[in-house]
Motif scaffolding. Structure first.
Motif, PDB file in Angstrom:
ATOM      1  N   ASN A  43       0.825  -1.212   0.000  1.00 37.58           N
ATOM      2  CA  ASN A  43       0.000   0.000   0.000  1.00 37.58           C
ATOM      3  C   ASN A  43       0.858   1.261   0.000  1.00 37.58           C
ATOM      4  OD1 ASN A  43      -2.676  -1.003  -0.135  1.00 37.58           O
ATOM      5  ND2 ASN A  43      -2.594  -1.598   2.018  1.00 37.58           N
ATOM      6  N   ALA A  44       1.951   1.236   0.747  1.00 39.08           N
ATOM      7  CA  ALA A  44       2.852   2.390   0.770  1.00 39.08           C
ATOM      8  C   ALA A  44       3.484   2.600  -0.605  1.00 39.08           C
ATOM      9  CB  ALA A  44       3.938   2.187   1.826  1.00 39.08           C
ATOM     10  N   ALA A  45       3.848   1.501  -1.288  1.00 38.24           N
ATOM     11  CA  ALA A  45       4.447   1.602  -2.619  1.00 38.24           C
ATOM     12  C   ALA A  45       3.442   2.142  -3.633  1.00 38.24           C
ATOM     13  CB  ALA A  45       4.974   0.241  -3.055  1.00 38.24           C
ATOM     14  N   VAL A  46       2.182   1.744  -3.504  1.00 38.70           N
ATOM     15  CA  VAL A  46       1.148   2.220  -4.424  1.00 38.70           C
ATOM     16  C   VAL A  46       0.943   3.724  -4.260  1.00 38.70           C
ATOM     17  CG1 VAL A  46      -1.298   2.075  -5.027  1.00 38.70           C
ATOM     18  CG2 VAL A  46      -0.022  -0.008  -4.538  1.00 38.70           C
ATOM     19  N   VAL A  47       0.909   4.179  -3.021  1.00 42.10           N
ATOM     20  CA  VAL A  47       0.753   5.625  -2.774  1.00 42.10           C
ATOM     21  C   VAL A  47       1.907   6.389  -3.418  1.00 42.10           C
ATOM     22  CG1 VAL A  47       0.755   7.408  -0.982  1.00 42.10           C
ATOM     23  CG2 VAL A  47      -0.600   5.316  -0.666  1.00 42.10           C
ATOM     24  N   ARG A  48       3.148   5.887  -3.264  1.00 42.95           N
ATOM     25  CA  ARG A  48       4.306   6.562  -3.880  1.00 42.95           C
ATOM     26  C   ARG A  48       4.196   6.534  -5.400  1.00 42.95           C
ATOM     27  NH1 ARG A  48       7.161   3.638   0.027  1.00 42.95           N
ATOM     28  NH2 ARG A  48       8.001   2.215  -1.554  1.00 42.95           N
ATOM     29  N   TYR A  49       3.758   5.406  -5.942  1.00 44.07           N
ATOM     30  CA  TYR A  49       3.605   5.294  -7.403  1.00 44.07           C
ATOM     31  C   TYR A  49       2.626   6.341  -7.914  1.00 44.07           C
ATOM     32  CZ  TYR A  49       2.531   3.224 -11.972  1.00 44.07           C
ATOM     33  OH  TYR A  49       2.357   3.027 -13.325  1.00 44.07           O
ATOM     34  N   LYS A  50       1.477   6.478  -7.254  1.00 43.53           N
ATOM     35  CA  LYS A  50       0.467   7.444  -7.684  1.00 43.53           C
ATOM     36  C   LYS A  50       1.020   8.868  -7.611  1.00 43.53           C
ATOM     37  CE  LYS A  50      -3.607   6.847  -5.746  1.00 43.53           C
ATOM     38  NZ  LYS A  50      -4.603   7.074  -6.814  1.00 43.53           N
ATOM     39  N   GLN A  51       1.821   9.138  -6.584  1.00 38.46           N
ATOM     40  CA  GLN A  51       2.393  10.478  -6.433  1.00 38.46           C
ATOM     41  C   GLN A  51       3.403  10.791  -7.528  1.00 38.46           C
ATOM     42  OE1 GLN A  51       3.913  10.107  -2.452  1.00 38.46           O
ATOM     43  NE2 GLN A  51       2.000  10.793  -1.490  1.00 38.46           N
ATOM     44  N   GLN A  52       4.055   9.758  -8.062  1.00 41.30           N
ATOM     45  CA  GLN A  52       5.102   9.971  -9.060  1.00 41.30           C
ATOM     46  C   GLN A  52       4.597   9.920 -10.497  1.00 41.30           C
ATOM     47  OE1 GLN A  52       8.619   7.498  -8.324  1.00 41.30           O
ATOM     48  NE2 GLN A  52       8.215   7.576  -6.118  1.00 41.30           N
ATOM     49  N   LEU A  53       3.297   9.650 -10.683  1.00 44.61           N
ATOM     50  CA  LEU A  53       2.769   9.612 -12.048  1.00 44.61           C
ATOM     51  C   LEU A  53       2.933  10.965 -12.717  1.00 44.61           C
ATOM     52  CD1 LEU A  53      -0.576   7.557 -11.930  1.00 44.61           C
ATOM     53  CD2 LEU A  53       1.483   7.029 -13.227  1.00 44.61           C
ATOM     54  N   ARG A  54       3.551  10.979 -13.887  1.00 46.27           N
ATOM     55  CA  ARG A  54       3.811  12.238 -14.581  1.00 46.27           C
ATOM     56  C   ARG A  54       3.091  12.334 -15.923  1.00 46.27           C
ATOM     57  NH1 ARG A  54       4.775  13.325 -10.285  1.00 46.27           N
ATOM     58  NH2 ARG A  54       6.740  13.969  -9.316  1.00 46.27           N
ATOM     59  N   HIS A  55       2.330  11.306 -16.284  1.00 44.31           N
ATOM     60  CA  HIS A  55       1.618  11.342 -17.565  1.00 44.31           C
ATOM     61  C   HIS A  55       0.493  12.368 -17.517  1.00 44.31           C
ATOM     62  CE1 HIS A  55       2.370   8.868 -21.088  1.00 44.31           C
ATOM     63  NE2 HIS A  55       3.035   8.033 -20.315  1.00 44.31           N
ATOM     64  N   SER A  56       0.046  12.791 -18.686  1.00 41.07           N
ATOM     65  CA  SER A  56      -1.043  13.770 -18.760  1.00 41.07           C
ATOM     66  C   SER A  56      -2.317  13.201 -18.160  1.00 41.07           C
ATOM     67  CB  SER A  56      -1.289  14.180 -20.215  1.00 41.07           C
ATOM     68  OG  SER A  56      -1.688  13.051 -20.978  1.00 41.07           O
ATOM     69  N   ALA A  57      -3.120  14.087 -17.625  1.00 38.54           N
ATOM     70  CA  ALA A  57      -4.328  13.664 -16.907  1.00 38.54           C
ATOM     71  C   ALA A  57      -5.342  12.969 -17.808  1.00 38.54           C
ATOM     72  CB  ALA A  57      -4.970  14.871 -16.239  1.00 38.54           C
ATOM     73  N   ASP A  58      -5.259  13.161 -19.138  1.00 38.02           N
ATOM     74  CA  ASP A  58      -6.228  12.523 -20.029  1.00 38.02           C
ATOM     75  C   ASP A  58      -5.785  11.138 -20.483  1.00 38.02           C
ATOM     76  OD1 ASP A  58      -4.167  13.315 -21.632  1.00 38.02           O
ATOM     77  OD2 ASP A  58      -5.400  14.243 -23.180  1.00 38.02           O
ATOM     78  N   HIS A  59      -4.591  10.691 -20.058  1.00 41.89           N
ATOM     79  CA  HIS A  59      -4.192   9.313 -20.361  1.00 41.89           C
ATOM     80  C   HIS A  59      -5.161   8.389 -19.627  1.00 41.89           C
ATOM     81  CE1 HIS A  59      -1.918   5.562 -20.378  1.00 41.89           C
ATOM     82  NE2 HIS A  59      -1.129   6.086 -21.307  1.00 41.89           N
ATOM     83  N   PRO A  60      -5.734   7.365 -20.291  1.00 42.59           N
ATOM     84  CA  PRO A  60      -6.792   6.552 -19.649  1.00 42.59           C
ATOM     85  C   PRO A  60      -6.350   5.885 -18.357  1.00 42.59           C
ATOM     86  CG  PRO A  60      -6.025   5.549 -21.701  1.00 42.59           C
ATOM     87  CD  PRO A  60      -5.471   6.935 -21.671  1.00 42.59           C
TER      88      PRO A  60
END
Length: 609
Positions: free
Chosen positions: A475-492
């Motif tokens: 769960n901690a790794a998933v939270v970090r992954y979501k925080q590091q997402l850099r793709h555009s917001a419209d990517h599905p």
């Protein structure tokens, strides 16, 4: 005087017949007496009691109606009338009678309970729940009200409330088989499979012949990956109910899941012999035949199912798999299109069409079908995977790479050991010990990507052991992954990331020659793998990439022709790799000695995204 004595003798005779249980004679005697005294309330009451005993509820209602009319302020009279009217099917009139009783005596718990049952029968679940709540407020020990309210809340999809009422009911009567069974069903709906299994087992402990509870326990054991236990439950159920086609079919499903295909085939045949017109039995049988590589036989069974029910979408989808295995996917395309037209809201049917279109080389058709799927279910894992492959087959490589961005969306993470362990080695050793002793560990389970290896079921079930800490690590790794997402917001993938999720966790144990074929994780948003044990040969494999995880290679069943974009990652003990669930991935086979133990997991969206 003589007439009066005669009537008294008739009444005495009727009452004597009533006491001796001859209700029919008693009722006739009471009715004769009432011809001369139609509003004699005591005799009306006795006659109604006899009529009720004979299940002549209309007669009882007519007699009790006289009493209620004569005693308009008597709540008991209106209650009794309401019960007889309800039993005679005069539900609206019964509702009015119960409301009159409650108007005269608001604390009348029995009338409130009967009103709740009546509202349930009328399909007015919301009002029924409120009525049961009022019963419970005035009588907290009313287990029937608690249980009925819990069942209604479950049917309304208000599962957390339902579980609360089930717990209260079971707490008051912990050894009641039916209450434990209903509690188990509610737990199963919320995917609390281990607790559901315990509730079903409690029901069986208190009623060893409770076939429905045995069947439900078998179903839940299947969810937990304990397929041998599932088989045992169904066999016990069949010992009590040997002519149950449903139990025989479910036994076939459990044997299939345990990899015992020939035994499963026998069980399915037995089920169909009991009910040759059951399309569900036929589809389950055909699916097992497909898994056992009896594709021609499977096609015949699916055709038989479709003859019985021409619009059965599951039969079309599964027939498509059998035809694809024989390289004959084109034969089902027209039927799949027709089925999609009849069932436009069933996304899985469209996915079957898209997969078959890719298999037959119709990438343009597959792309169109995928877009239709994504319009209805924008985060569909399979639709995104098929869409990426269709784009690649059409030469639209840049678009495919943008959708399946192997560099930006795959994140390797080096983890640290939890506070309760001195070193990563100690943590991994605890994880490995738990995995190798797990009751769900099974060789090459059907329906999974593992080939030549062992595969567990769900690992986040009690006793979790070290997986309690591992769950927190994920769960901690998933939270970090979501925080590091850099793709555009419209990517599905980014646009549909969940705010809440549940975890599914399992392990794969591979020896020499073991591997996983290319696959995706349907139903998940994000997936991951953690390496608890990596043999030296994998770490030193270099250019051969033996034992590495590879992303981007589609499965052979899609008949890919376009060169794939690949990314390979060398496993390391303590390494976790996170990636979108729609990315095809596989394990490159390795031939040397050594054991490779990985822990895979899915992040499954829960509630609002």
């Amino acid at each position: 005087m003589a007439e009066s004595n005669h009537r008294q003798d008739q009444l005495n005779s009727a009452m004597s017949s009533h006491r001796s249980g001859n209700l029919k004679v008693a009722l006739e005697g009471y009715k004769r007496y009432l011809e001369a005294a139609p509003n004699h309330l005591e005799i009306c009451s006795l006659a109604a009691e006899a009529a009720f005993g004979l299940k002549d509820f209309e007669q009882a209602a007519e007699l009790l109606g006289r009493i209620a009319k004569a005693q308009p302020t008597n709540p008991q009279a209106h209650f009794n009338l309401g019960v007889s009217l309800k039993e005679s099917g005069q539900l609206k009139m019964a509702e009015k009678a119960f409301h009159r009783a409650l108007g005269l005596k608001p604390s009348y718990s029995a009338a409130q309970f009967q009103l709740a049952l009546l509202l349930t029968a009328q399909g007015d679940r919301g009002s029924a729940v409120e009525a049961f709540r009022q019963v419970i407020d005035s009588d907290p020990e009313n287990v029937e009200a608690l249980s009925n309210c819990a069942v209604l809340l479950k049917e309304m999809g208000r599962l957390n409330e339902s579980l609360s009422f089930h717990r209260l009911a079971v707490g008051k009567r912990p050894d009641h088989p039916g209450l434990n069974y209903n509690y188990g069903l509610a737990l199963e709906l919320t995917e609390q499979f281990e607790r559901a299994a315990a509730a079903f087992q409690k029901a069986i402990d208190n009623d060893p012949k409770f076939v429905l509870a045995l069947s439900s326990l078998g179903r839940v054991m299947g969810h937990l990956g304990r397929h041998k236990d599932s088989v045992e439950c169904y066999r016990k159920g069949l010992g009590l109910s040997p002519s149950s086609g449903n139990l025989k079919s479910q036994l076939g499903v459990a044997l299939h899941a345990a990899g015992s295909f020939e035994d499963a085939i026998d069980a399915h045949r037995d089920a169909i012999a009991l009910d040759p017109a059951s399309v569900d039995y036929l589809c389950a049988y055909g699916y097992t035949l497909t898994a056992a590589q009896h594709h021609e036989d499977a096609i015949k069974i699916f055709d038989r199912a479709l003859h019985l029910k021409p619009d059965h979408h599951e039969a079309y989808s599964r027939k498509a798999l059998a035809l694809e295995a024989l390289g004959r996917g084109k034969e089902i395309i027209t039927d799949l299109r027709s089925a999609v037209a009849k069932h436009p809201d069933i996304v899985n049917l469209r996915l079957s069409l898209a997969r078959t279109q890719l298999h037959t080389g119709d990438a343009a058709g597959a792309l169109e079908t995928c877009d239709d799927c994504l319009a209805k279910q924008p985060a569909s894992t399979a639709a995104l995977a098929f869409r990426s492959q269709a784009l690649r087959e059409l030469g639209r490589v840049e678009e495919a790479n943008a959708l399946t961005d192997l560099d930006a969306l795959i994140l390797p993470v080096k983890t640290s050991h939890p506070a309760g362990f001195q070193t990563m080695e100690a943590f991994n050793a605890a994880l490995i010990s738990h995995i190798l002793k797990h009751p769900t560990l099974l060789k090459d389970p059907p329906g999974h990507a593992t080939k030549g290896g062992l595969h567990t079921g769900e690992l986040l079930i009690e006793p979790k052991g070290p997986f309690d800490d591992f769950e927190k690590t994920i769960n901690a790794a998933v939270v970090r992954y979501k925080q590091q997402l850099r793709h555009s917001a419209d990517h599905p993938f980014v646009a549909h990331q969940p705010k809440r999720w549940t975890l599914n966790v399992w392990s794969v144990v591979l020896e020499a020659g073991g591997h996983q074929v290319p696959h995706i994780h349907r139903g998940a948003w994000l997936s991951g793998v953690y390496y608890a044990k990596v043999p030296e040969v994998v770490r030193r494999s270099g250019n051969s990439r033996a034992g590495w995880i590879e992303f981007g290679q589609p499965p052979e069943k899609l008949n890919p022709t376009a060169p794939p974009e690949l990314r390979e990652i060398c496993p390391e003990e303590g390494l976790m790799v996170l990636f979108p669930a729609y990315f095809y991935h596989r394990t490159v086979p390795f031939d040397a000695d050594g054991t490779r133990i990985s822990i895979a997991f899915d992040i499954v969206p829960f509630g609002e995204s």
